[in-house]
Structure formats: C-alpha cells, structure tokens
Design a protein around this motif. Structure first.
Motif, short mmCIF file in Angstrom:
data_model
loop_
_atom_site.label_atom_id
_atom_site.label_comp_id
_atom_site.label_asym_id
_atom_site.label_seq_id
_atom_site.Cartn_x
_atom_site.Cartn_y
_atom_site.Cartn_z
N PRO A 149 0.81 -1.22 0.00
CA PRO A 149 0.00 0.00 0.00
C PRO A 149 0.85 1.28 0.00
CG PRO A 149 -0.14 -1.11 2.13
CD PRO A 149 0.63 -2.01 1.20
N THR A 150 0.33 2.30 -0.66
CA THR A 150 1.02 3.58 -0.81
C THR A 150 0.29 4.63 0.03
OG1 THR A 150 1.64 2.99 -3.06
CG2 THR A 150 1.76 5.32 -2.47
N PHE A 151 1.06 5.34 0.86
CA PHE A 151 0.48 6.37 1.72
C PHE A 151 1.23 7.69 1.55
CE2 PHE A 151 -0.15 2.33 3.90
CZ PHE A 151 -1.49 2.38 4.26
N THR A 152 0.51 8.77 1.77
CA THR A 152 1.10 10.11 1.87
C THR A 152 0.66 10.66 3.21
OG1 THR A 152 0.85 10.42 -0.51
CG2 THR A 152 1.27 12.39 0.81
N VAL A 153 1.60 11.14 4.00
CA VAL A 153 1.31 11.72 5.32
C VAL A 153 1.71 13.19 5.26
CG1 VAL A 153 1.77 11.64 7.80
CG2 VAL A 153 1.81 9.52 6.45
N TRP A 154 0.73 14.07 5.49
CA TRP A 154 1.01 15.50 5.46
C TRP A 154 1.35 15.99 6.86
CZ3 TRP A 154 -3.03 13.48 2.53
CH2 TRP A 154 -2.83 13.55 1.15
N ARG A 155 2.52 16.56 7.00
CA ARG A 155 3.00 17.04 8.30
C ARG A 155 3.00 18.56 8.38
NH1 ARG A 155 4.22 12.95 11.26
NH2 ARG A 155 4.73 10.96 10.32
N SER A 156 2.58 19.22 7.31
CA SER A 156 2.49 20.68 7.29
C SER A 156 1.32 21.07 6.42
CB SER A 156 3.79 21.30 6.73
OG SER A 156 3.87 21.08 5.32
N GLU A 157 1.03 22.35 6.41
CA GLU A 157 0.01 22.87 5.51
C GLU A 157 0.51 22.72 4.07
OE1 GLU A 157 -1.07 26.87 6.44
OE2 GLU A 157 -1.17 26.44 8.58
N ARG A 158 -0.42 22.75 3.14
CA ARG A 158 -0.02 22.63 1.72
C ARG A 158 0.83 23.82 1.30
NH1 ARG A 158 -3.41 22.52 -3.74
NH2 ARG A 158 -1.86 21.45 -4.99
N ARG A 159 0.52 24.98 1.83
CA ARG A 159 1.28 26.19 1.49
C ARG A 159 1.70 26.89 2.79
NH1 ARG A 159 -3.40 26.49 -1.47
NH2 ARG A 159 -3.18 25.76 -3.59
N PRO A 160 2.72 26.40 3.47
CA PRO A 160 3.16 27.07 4.69
C PRO A 160 3.72 28.46 4.37
CG PRO A 160 4.71 25.35 4.08
CD PRO A 160 3.56 25.25 3.12
N ALA A 161 3.80 29.31 5.39
CA ALA A 161 4.30 30.68 5.20
C ALA A 161 5.66 30.67 4.52
CB ALA A 161 4.36 31.40 6.54
N SER A 162 6.50 29.74 4.90
CA SER A 162 7.82 29.60 4.27
C SER A 162 7.87 28.26 3.56
CB SER A 162 8.93 29.66 5.32
OG SER A 162 10.15 29.27 4.75
N PRO A 163 8.22 28.22 2.28
CA PRO A 163 8.32 26.93 1.58
C PRO A 163 9.27 25.95 2.28
CG PRO A 163 8.43 28.72 0.00
CD PRO A 163 8.48 29.35 1.37
N ALA A 164 10.24 26.46 3.01
CA ALA A 164 11.18 25.59 3.72
C ALA A 164 10.49 24.77 4.80
CB ALA A 164 12.30 26.42 4.33
N ASP A 165 9.29 25.20 5.23
CA ASP A 165 8.55 24.50 6.29
C ASP A 165 7.63 23.40 5.76
OD1 ASP A 165 9.75 26.07 8.23
OD2 ASP A 165 8.14 27.56 8.19
N TYR A 166 7.60 23.22 4.45
CA TYR A 166 6.74 22.18 3.86
C TYR A 166 7.28 20.81 4.26
CZ TYR A 166 4.09 19.52 0.41
OH TYR A 166 3.25 18.63 -0.21
N SER A 167 6.36 19.89 4.65
CA SER A 167 6.78 18.60 5.16
C SER A 167 5.74 17.53 4.82
CB SER A 167 6.96 18.70 6.68
OG SER A 167 7.31 17.47 7.24
N VAL A 168 6.19 16.49 4.11
CA VAL A 168 5.31 15.38 3.74
C VAL A 168 6.14 14.10 3.73
CG1 VAL A 168 5.66 15.68 1.26
CG2 VAL A 168 3.56 14.63 2.06
N ASP A 169 5.51 12.99 4.08
CA ASP A 169 6.16 11.68 4.05
C ASP A 169 5.51 10.82 2.96
OD1 ASP A 169 7.61 12.43 6.29
OD2 ASP A 169 6.40 11.26 7.69
N LEU A 170 6.33 10.18 2.15
CA LEU A 170 5.86 9.21 1.17
C LEU A 170 6.15 7.83 1.75
CD1 LEU A 170 7.39 10.91 -1.99
CD2 LEU A 170 5.12 11.27 -0.99
#
Length: 161
Positions: free
Chosen positions: A54-75
């Motif tokens: 099975p394939t999962f995506t886990v979002w650990r931040s907003e889609r568009r955080p204030a700073s792009p450096a804060d974007y966080s997702v797990d594949l």
C-alpha cells in the motif's frame, strides 16, 4: 471540476497499524516531484509494487506554509520487511491504527486539499468527533499512470479519538 463532498461521503473505520518504509520530503514543495521520483525508484528496486504494497502520503504541514522551507510530507510504502541501512534515505515507520474518518476521492487525486478542508472544516465540527494528534494521511488505492487520471482513487484518513 472540483467535487463537492457531503457528510454521507465520510465513513468511520477502525484501521490496523501498518508498518511502512518512509521517504521524508522536507522543504520547498517545488522539489516534491524529485522526491517522488526517488521514492518510485526505491520502490521498484525493493520490489514493492503498489498492487502488493500500500502507498500512503502523510502531510505534516500545511499545503502552502508561510515559508516553503517548512513544507513537510512523508511518502510511504507498506512493508513487513526490515528497512536497512542500504535502503537509505528510507526509514522504518508506521501508519498508526485506530479510529479514522475516511473520505474516498475518485479522479484527479493530485490536489486533495479540498477533501482535507472538507474533513476538517465541515465534517469534523458537525460530527461530534475529536481529531487525534496524528497527521491527516491518505492511501492511494490507484493512481495515474497505472489508471487513467479520472479513475485514480485515494482515501483520506482523519485519525479520531
């Protein structure tokens, strides 16, 4: 065309914990495509085809955080085998089990933000349920290019207390 969701589209399920191999993406979402390609290459090399793992995506931040450096997702790829040093940058983890509100999205699953916002802003307050302190995640049941884009299927999981 954006799909409209309704409360009846949400089911509550008890899901088991799922051991996974995780590839973390941290930083600018503009570079997510390269991370996805590394994930796909690792999966192929490991013999973990989406039909059996099975394939999962886990979002650990907003889609568009204030700073792009804060974007966080797990594949993540489901696997019972150990994740070893040779698998680096993959690491072992787990999709937690428990009660979840589940919303199925069919077709064009590249932007699941409207479905996630529906779960958090509309369904959750009206449901009488409380969210757990676990990130929203999705399981990709079928995806482009394995199926035509309009036939892609993803289920969003909102962990509940």
């Amino acid at each position: 065309m954006q799909k409209t969701f309704a409360a009846g589209d949400v089911t509550i399920r008890d899901v088991p914990p799922t051991p996974v191999a995780i590839l973390e993406h941290r930083g600018d979402p503009a570079t997510l495509g390269a991370t996805i390609q590394r994930f796909i290459a690792w999966r192929k090399a490991a013999g973990l085809h989406p039909s059996t793992s099975p394939t999962f995506t886990v979002w650990r931040s907003e889609r568009r955080p204030a700073s792009p450096a804060d974007y966080s997702v797990d594949l993540c790829a489901g696997t019972d085998r150990p994740v070893e040093a040779k698998d680096e940058p993959m690491k072992a983890g787990e999709i937690p089990g428990g009660r979840c509100a589940v919303l199925r999205v069919v077709g064009h699953t590249d932007n699941l933000e409207p479905a996630a916002l529906f779960l958090y802003r509309d369904w959750l307050p009206a449901s009488g349920e409380d969210a757990r302190d676990v990130p929203l995640y999705c399981q990709r049941l079928s995806f482009f290019p394995e199926v035509p884009e309009h036939e892609a299927v993803a289920e969003l999981f909102l962990p509940l207390k």
